[in-house]
Design a protein around this motif. Structure first.
Motif, PDB file in Angstrom:
ATOM      1  N   ALA A   1       0.817  -1.220   0.000  1.00 15.15           N
ATOM      2  CA  ALA A   1       0.000   0.000   0.000  1.00 15.15           C
ATOM      3  C   ALA A   1       0.845   1.262   0.000  1.00 15.15           C
ATOM      4  O   ALA A   1       0.296   2.364  -0.001  1.00 15.15           O
ATOM      5  N   GLY A   2       2.166   1.119   0.019  1.00 13.82           N
ATOM      6  CA  GLY A   2       3.037   2.287  -0.014  1.00 13.82           C
ATOM      7  C   GLY A   2       3.500   2.750   1.348  1.00 13.82           C
ATOM      8  O   GLY A   2       4.012   3.870   1.482  1.00 13.82           O
TER       9      GLY A   2
ATOM     10  N   ASP B   1      -4.273   1.932  -1.088  1.00 17.68           N
ATOM     11  CA  ASP B   1      -3.646   2.051  -2.404  1.00 17.68           C
ATOM     12  C   ASP B   1      -4.646   2.580  -3.419  1.00 17.68           C
ATOM     13  O   ASP B   1      -5.618   1.902  -3.773  1.00 17.68           O
ATOM     14  N   ALA B   2      -4.410   3.805  -3.904  1.00 17.13           N
ATOM     15  CA  ALA B   2      -5.320   4.408  -4.884  1.00 17.13           C
ATOM     16  C   ALA B   2      -5.166   3.802  -6.264  1.00 17.13           C
ATOM     17  O   ALA B   2      -6.058   3.942  -7.107  1.00 17.13           O
ATOM     18  N   SER B   3      -4.043   3.134  -6.524  1.00 17.34           N
ATOM     19  CA  SER B   3      -3.817   2.554  -7.852  1.00 17.34           C
ATOM     20  C   SER B   3      -4.527   1.224  -8.041  1.00 17.34           C
ATOM     21  O   SER B   3      -4.547   0.679  -9.145  1.00 17.34           O
TER      22      SER B   3
ATOM     23  N   VAL C   1      -1.975  11.270  -0.740  1.00 17.35           N
ATOM     24  CA  VAL C   1      -0.528  11.439  -0.621  1.00 17.35           C
ATOM     25  C   VAL C   1       0.184  10.636  -1.700  1.00 17.35           C
ATOM     26  O   VAL C   1      -0.350   9.664  -2.247  1.00 17.35           O
ATOM     27  N   SER C   2       1.387  11.070  -1.983  1.00 21.21           N
ATOM     28  CA  SER C   2       2.268  10.351  -2.900  1.00 21.21           C
ATOM     29  C   SER C   2       3.675  10.394  -2.313  1.00 21.21           C
ATOM     30  O   SER C   2       4.242  11.464  -2.120  1.00 21.21           O
ATOM     31  N   ALA C   3       4.226   9.220  -2.037  1.00 25.41           N
ATOM     32  CA  ALA C   3       5.581   9.155  -1.506  1.00 25.41           C
ATOM     33  C   ALA C   3       6.603   9.527  -2.565  1.00 25.41           C
ATOM     34  O   ALA C   3       7.658  10.082  -2.255  1.00 25.41           O
ATOM     35  N   ALA C   4       6.290   9.254  -3.833  1.00 26.79           N
ATOM     36  CA  ALA C   4       7.248   9.514  -4.908  1.00 26.79           C
ATOM     37  C   ALA C   4       7.420  11.005  -5.157  1.00 26.79           C
ATOM     38  O   ALA C   4       8.531  11.488  -5.399  1.00 26.79           O
TER      39      ALA C   4
END
Length: 344
Positions: free
Chosen positions: A171-172, A246-248, A308-311
């Motif tokens: 899930a990141g 996880d949005a993806s 949020v986005s970790a990347a």
């Protein structure tokens, strides 16, 4: 260093020394009488909470701990030296449990420097000087030292953190904790990349908080499916949970419900802790799809959903602001921001 969060060990306090049988022998003293001293006390078993440890791996290779026994008494009414106490150092957050069916809690070690005497050593026996009477002027009785105590115990480590990261596998969570802290958690494009809890210190607006990342949860984790729920104990002490979805992947509502059901099945009050809900990996979906998933998750959960986005670190700051607020750092952040610059 390998991570180990539970261990079974044997501990035994020291036996007291025996009392002495001795008589005074001195020139020109006709009736010396008894002068046997007492035995020394056995050593205690003491646990100490120290900084710098975050695993119980040392107890995998050393399972038996025995304190020294007290020395025997000596003539001239000399008491034998006491046995040295045995100091066992454990990480912060270690629980000492009895070896019974219920794993009864004996001591909870929660702060650096905390000490707990688990078992006292046996007292020393009395020498023959204590047994003299008006009719027994030369007693040869003595008292043996009292035995120490011994038992098997369990050590269980529950990490101390302000924030607990939960979510399904991949899930990141590890990517996020790597992006906002100095942690170097393993990241991979497959499930169960994280096999053990990770701690990271997050610095934000002059304040710090500790975040714990645990392996992902899947349906049936409470029954041992996947890695199971044994690592959920490490977030029992957290003030707030950061739940990543996880949005993806399709079905964000189902992902959220699976994790919530496993938290409720585990117990320990995890389902009642404050929760911040966030969709992760938002850089991998279109704005239209993200808006739809966010709206569906908010309707199902009844709370605000962050993105949020970790990347790209998109949306990270609002989440950290909210975490600091719930963790009790908001006032300190305000004081820090109100300080005007001064060269002094």
């Amino acid at each position: 260093m390998h991570f180990l969060d539970q261990a079974k060990i044997f501990v035994a306090s020291g036996t007291g020394g025996d009392g002495a049988v001795s008589f005074r022998r001195e020139k020109f003293v006709e009736y010396g009488g008894p002068d046997g001293g007492d035995g020394g006390k056995g050593g205690d078993i003491i646990f100490e909470c120290v900084d710098g440890l975050n695993t119980l791996i040392d107890f995998r290779y050393t399972q038996h701990f025995k304190a020294k026994r007290g020395a025997h008494g000596m003539g001239r009414n000399r008491t034998g030296p006491g046995g040295d106490d045995l100091l066992i150092k454990v990480p912060v957050g270690t629980q000492i449990l009895a070896d019974d069916e219920d794993r009864t809690l004996i001591v909870d070690m929660t702060r650096v420097g905390q000490r707990a005497i688990l078992m006292k050593g046996g007292d020393g026996g009395k020498g023959n000087d204590h047994y003299k009477t008006s009719t027994n002027r030369a007693p040869r009785q003595f008292q043996a030292g009292f035995p120490g105590k011994e038992m098997w115990i369990w050590l269980r480590l529950k990490l101390l953190a302000d924030v607990g990261l939960v979510g399904q596998p991949n899930a990141g969570k590890s990517s996020l904790i790597n992006a906002i802290s100095n942690t170097k958690a393993k990241v991979g494009n497959y499930a169960f990349t994280t096999l053990k809890p990770q701690l990271g210190v997050v610095a934000h607006k002059g304040q710090e908080l500790v975040m714990a990342d645990i392996p992902g949860l899947i349906a049936g984790a409470a029954e041992g499916v996947g890695i199971g729920d044994r690592f959920l104990g490490h977030i029992e002490r957290c003030r707030v949970l950061l739940h990543l979805v996880d949005a993806s992947q399709p079905g964000p509502v189902d992902q959220w419900r699976v994790v919530r059901e496993e938290l409720a099945a585990y117990g320990g009050g995890l389902e009642n802790k404050p929760e911040i809900l966030a969709l992760s990996k938002v850089d991998l979906v279109t704005p239209q799809a993200l808006a739809a998933k966010k709206r569906a998750l908010e309707m199902a959960s009844g709370q605000l959903v962050y993105t949020v986005s970790a990347a790209t670190t998109q949306g990270v700051e609002p989440v950290l602001d909210k975490l600091m607020e719930i963790a009790g750092r908001a006032q300190a952040m305000k004081v820090e921001s109100d300080k005007s610059w001064s060269p002094l």
